[in-house]
Design a protein around this motif. Structure first.
Motif, mmCIF file in Angstrom:
data_model
loop_
_atom_site.group_PDB
_atom_site.id
_atom_site.type_symbol
_atom_site.label_atom_id
_atom_site.label_comp_id
_atom_site.label_asym_id
_atom_site.label_seq_id
_atom_site.Cartn_x
_atom_site.Cartn_y
_atom_site.Cartn_z
ATOM 1 N N GLY A 36 0.810 -1.207 0.000
ATOM 2 C CA GLY A 36 0.000 0.000 0.000
ATOM 3 C C GLY A 36 0.838 1.248 0.000
ATOM 4 O O GLY A 36 2.035 1.223 -0.299
ATOM 5 N N GLY A 37 0.200 2.376 0.350
ATOM 6 C CA GLY A 37 0.890 3.644 0.455
ATOM 7 C C GLY A 37 0.075 4.812 -0.053
ATOM 8 O O GLY A 37 -1.053 4.656 -0.530
ATOM 9 N N HIS A 38 0.652 5.992 0.059
ATOM 10 C CA HIS A 38 0.071 7.216 -0.486
ATOM 11 C C HIS A 38 0.183 7.141 -2.003
ATOM 12 O O HIS A 38 1.278 6.942 -2.544
ATOM 13 C CB HIS A 38 0.844 8.426 0.055
ATOM 14 C CG HIS A 38 0.529 9.722 -0.619
ATOM 15 N ND1 HIS A 38 -0.379 10.622 -0.114
ATOM 16 C CD2 HIS A 38 1.004 10.274 -1.766
ATOM 17 C CE1 HIS A 38 -0.440 11.677 -0.922
ATOM 18 N NE2 HIS A 38 0.392 11.482 -1.929
ATOM 19 N N LEU A 39 -0.929 7.305 -2.701
ATOM 20 C CA LEU A 39 -0.953 7.107 -4.151
ATOM 21 C C LEU A 39 -0.316 8.276 -4.885
ATOM 22 O O LEU A 39 -0.693 9.435 -4.696
ATOM 23 C CB LEU A 39 -2.390 6.923 -4.635
ATOM 24 C CG LEU A 39 -2.539 6.532 -6.109
ATOM 25 C CD1 LEU A 39 -2.043 5.109 -6.345
ATOM 26 C CD2 LEU A 39 -4.000 6.665 -6.554
ATOM 27 N N LEU A 40 0.643 7.947 -5.775
ATOM 28 C CA LEU A 40 1.284 8.931 -6.635
ATOM 29 C C LEU A 40 0.816 8.816 -8.083
ATOM 30 O O LEU A 40 0.738 9.813 -8.787
ATOM 31 C CB LEU A 40 2.805 8.782 -6.563
ATOM 32 C CG LEU A 40 3.436 9.004 -5.186
ATOM 33 C CD1 LEU A 40 4.918 8.667 -5.226
ATOM 34 C CD2 LEU A 40 3.223 10.432 -4.716
ATOM 35 N N ASP A 41 0.526 7.584 -8.521
ATOM 36 C CA ASP A 41 0.033 7.387 -9.874
ATOM 37 C C ASP A 41 -0.596 5.997 -9.966
ATOM 38 O O ASP A 41 -0.309 5.109 -9.146
ATOM 39 C CB ASP A 41 1.150 7.528 -10.900
ATOM 40 C CG ASP A 41 0.633 7.972 -12.279
ATOM 41 O OD1 ASP A 41 -0.596 8.134 -12.435
ATOM 42 O OD2 ASP A 41 1.455 8.156 -13.181
ATOM 43 N N VAL A 42 -1.442 5.806 -11.004
ATOM 44 C CA VAL A 42 -2.152 4.534 -11.146
ATOM 45 C C VAL A 42 -2.617 4.379 -12.585
ATOM 46 O O VAL A 42 -2.841 5.376 -13.287
ATOM 47 C CB VAL A 42 -3.365 4.472 -10.185
ATOM 48 C CG1 VAL A 42 -4.423 5.512 -10.570
ATOM 49 C CG2 VAL A 42 -3.965 3.079 -10.118
ATOM 50 N N SER A 43 -2.735 3.131 -13.041
ATOM 51 C CA SER A 43 -3.353 2.844 -14.337
ATOM 52 C C SER A 43 -4.097 1.524 -14.235
ATOM 53 O O SER A 43 -3.729 0.652 -13.437
ATOM 54 C CB SER A 43 -2.301 2.772 -15.450
ATOM 55 O OG SER A 43 -1.444 1.655 -15.275
ATOM 56 N N PHE A 44 -5.153 1.375 -15.037
ATOM 57 C CA PHE A 44 -5.934 0.138 -15.010
ATOM 58 C C PHE A 44 -6.774 0.033 -16.275
ATOM 59 O O PHE A 44 -6.994 1.018 -16.986
ATOM 60 C CB PHE A 44 -6.846 0.089 -13.768
ATOM 61 C CG PHE A 44 -7.729 1.291 -13.578
ATOM 62 C CD1 PHE A 44 -8.964 1.389 -14.216
ATOM 63 C CD2 PHE A 44 -7.335 2.333 -12.746
ATOM 64 C CE1 PHE A 44 -9.783 2.488 -14.042
ATOM 65 C CE2 PHE A 44 -8.145 3.449 -12.565
ATOM 66 C CZ PHE A 44 -9.380 3.532 -13.209
ATOM 67 N N ASP A 45 -7.231 -1.190 -16.545
ATOM 68 C CA ASP A 45 -8.117 -1.432 -17.688
ATOM 69 C C ASP A 45 -9.579 -1.232 -17.315
ATOM 70 O O ASP A 45 -10.381 -0.790 -18.136
ATOM 71 C CB ASP A 45 -7.910 -2.846 -18.240
ATOM 72 C CG ASP A 45 -6.547 -3.021 -18.886
ATOM 73 O OD1 ASP A 45 -6.019 -2.039 -19.441
ATOM 74 O OD2 ASP A 45 -5.990 -4.133 -18.825
ATOM 75 N N SER A 46 -9.926 -1.588 -16.081
ATOM 76 C CA SER A 46 -11.282 -1.370 -15.584
ATOM 77 C C SER A 46 -11.254 -1.383 -14.064
ATOM 78 O O SER A 46 -10.356 -1.977 -13.451
ATOM 79 C CB SER A 46 -12.243 -2.451 -16.098
ATOM 80 O OG SER A 46 -11.872 -3.725 -15.607
ATOM 81 N N ALA A 47 -12.240 -0.716 -13.460
ATOM 82 C CA ALA A 47 -12.349 -0.670 -12.005
ATOM 83 C C ALA A 47 -13.769 -0.255 -11.655
ATOM 84 O O ALA A 47 -14.528 0.211 -12.504
ATOM 85 C CB ALA A 47 -11.336 0.295 -11.398
ATOM 86 N N LYS A 48 -14.117 -0.404 -10.390
ATOM 87 C CA LYS A 48 -15.444 -0.014 -9.911
ATOM 88 C C LYS A 48 -15.271 1.071 -8.849
ATOM 89 O O LYS A 48 -14.526 0.881 -7.872
ATOM 90 C CB LYS A 48 -16.174 -1.219 -9.316
ATOM 91 C CG LYS A 48 -17.578 -0.933 -8.806
ATOM 92 C CD LYS A 48 -18.555 -0.555 -9.909
ATOM 93 C CE LYS A 48 -18.904 -1.737 -10.790
ATOM 94 N NZ LYS A 48 -19.772 -2.705 -10.113
ATOM 95 N N ALA A 49 -15.898 2.213 -9.092
ATOM 96 C CA ALA A 49 -15.803 3.342 -8.170
ATOM 97 C C ALA A 49 -17.081 3.485 -7.358
ATOM 98 O O ALA A 49 -18.190 3.388 -7.904
ATOM 99 C CB ALA A 49 -15.527 4.631 -8.935
ATOM 100 N N PHE A 50 -16.932 3.739 -6.065
ATOM 101 C CA PHE A 50 -18.044 4.004 -5.163
ATOM 102 C C PHE A 50 -17.789 5.376 -4.532
ATOM 103 O O PHE A 50 -16.693 5.638 -4.040
ATOM 104 C CB PHE A 50 -18.133 2.937 -4.073
ATOM 105 C CG PHE A 50 -18.192 1.530 -4.616
ATOM 106 C CD1 PHE A 50 -19.408 0.945 -4.941
ATOM 107 C CD2 PHE A 50 -17.028 0.805 -4.804
ATOM 108 C CE1 PHE A 50 -19.463 -0.343 -5.445
ATOM 109 C CE2 PHE A 50 -17.067 -0.488 -5.309
ATOM 110 C CZ PHE A 50 -18.288 -1.063 -5.629
ATOM 111 N N MET A 51 -18.805 6.229 -4.527
ATOM 112 C CA MET A 51 -18.644 7.593 -4.038
ATOM 113 C C MET A 51 -19.655 7.904 -2.949
ATOM 114 O O MET A 51 -20.835 7.561 -3.068
ATOM 115 C CB MET A 51 -18.805 8.583 -5.184
ATOM 116 C CG MET A 51 -18.524 10.033 -4.800
ATOM 117 S SD MET A 51 -18.848 11.175 -6.172
ATOM 118 C CE MET A 51 -20.649 11.286 -6.082
#
Length: 266
Positions: free
Chosen positions: A220-235
């Motif tokens: 884990g950690g503090h996010l600096l960057d990310v990439s993905f093909d698909s994901a599910k977001a909950f807000m």
């Protein structure tokens, strides 16, 4: 809409909005429960943390009474905090992830009870900037707070953690110069994030702030960057804001908070 703002300084309690002090009100028990569910609870201010106030003052047992998801840090700035499903994890500078006891303390954290208001399937995303642009489309009120949970198998995750600091504490922009950087590939996990409005002023980071935790709770950690093909977001849209201030003052000073935040966030 104005943010409902409550601050505790030692034993003095004052309920205000960003526009001024509010009058006395009464509420039912159901109103109180609803208010707590729709409130972002914060321990201390980002300016205090930027200036080097890393002394933990709130136990995680107490913090859990105000939410079940959130982000923050630990006493002496010892790692990155990810709270998910009412469990708090510490991502150490070594990369090790441990579950922390309720007796440990935090100098800075923001949590809420996560009640998803929006669910969105996300398509191929090449960067953190691109992710934030997609999340922008979900937010309807620029004066609200938004908490995000994003689940998926990520192609890449770039994250960091900061080692424990010794007194006299350096300011945060100096402390992060010794951060550890982690590059993960093809990893399943969750991004826990917070978006704060412009009206937050110097109390928290304006805009987005994400932490990452893997499904097996080993990375884990503090996010600096990310990439993905698909994901599910909950807000979760949250209008209320409640803050308790640290009982200690930082020894350092920060003249330009926005530049300091840019230095530590990116």
């Amino acid at each position: 809409m104005k943010i409902k703002f409550t601050a505790i300084v030692l034993s003095v309690l004052c309920v205000v909005t960003l526009g001024g002090c509010a009058g006395t009100t009464t509420s039912t028990s159901s109103d109180a429960v609803a208010s707590k569910e729709e409130t972002l609870f914060q321990a201390s201010t980002i300016n205090s943390l930027l200036a080097g106030n890393y002394d933990g003052f709130m136990s995680f047992g107490e913090l859990k009474q105000h939410g079940d998801v959130g982000i923050g840090t630990f006493d002496a700035l010892d790692g990155e905090l990810v709270m998910i499903e009412n469990t708090i994890y510490k991502v150490k500078a070594s990369g090790e992830v441990v579950e922390v006891p309720d007796t440990d303390t935090t100098p800075f954290a923001a949590v809420t009870y996560f009640n998803e208001d929006v669910t969105k399937s996300l398509e191929k995303t090449a960067s953190l900037d691109a992710l934030e642009q997609e999340l922008d489309k979900l937010m309807t009120d620029p004066a609200s707070f938004y908490v995000f949970r994003i689940d998926g198998t990520f192609n890449t995750v770039k994250a960091r953690s900061v080692p424990s600091q010794q007194k006299p504490y350096p300011v945060l922009s100096e402390a992060v110069k010794n951060q550890s950087i982690f590059d993960y590939q093809k990893i399943s996990g969750t991004l826990v994030g917070l978006w704060c409005p412009e009206d937050i002023g110097d109390l928290n980071v304006k805009g987005y702030h994400f932490h990452f935790i893997s499904d097996d709770r080993s990375k884990g950690g503090h996010l600096l960057d990310v990439s993905f093909d698909s994901a599910k977001a909950f807000m979760d849209q949250t209008d209320g804001f409640f803050m308790t201030l640290s009982p200690t003052s930082p020894e350092g000073t920060v003249d330009d908070a926005e530049s300091a935040i840019d230095a530590v966030e990116k």
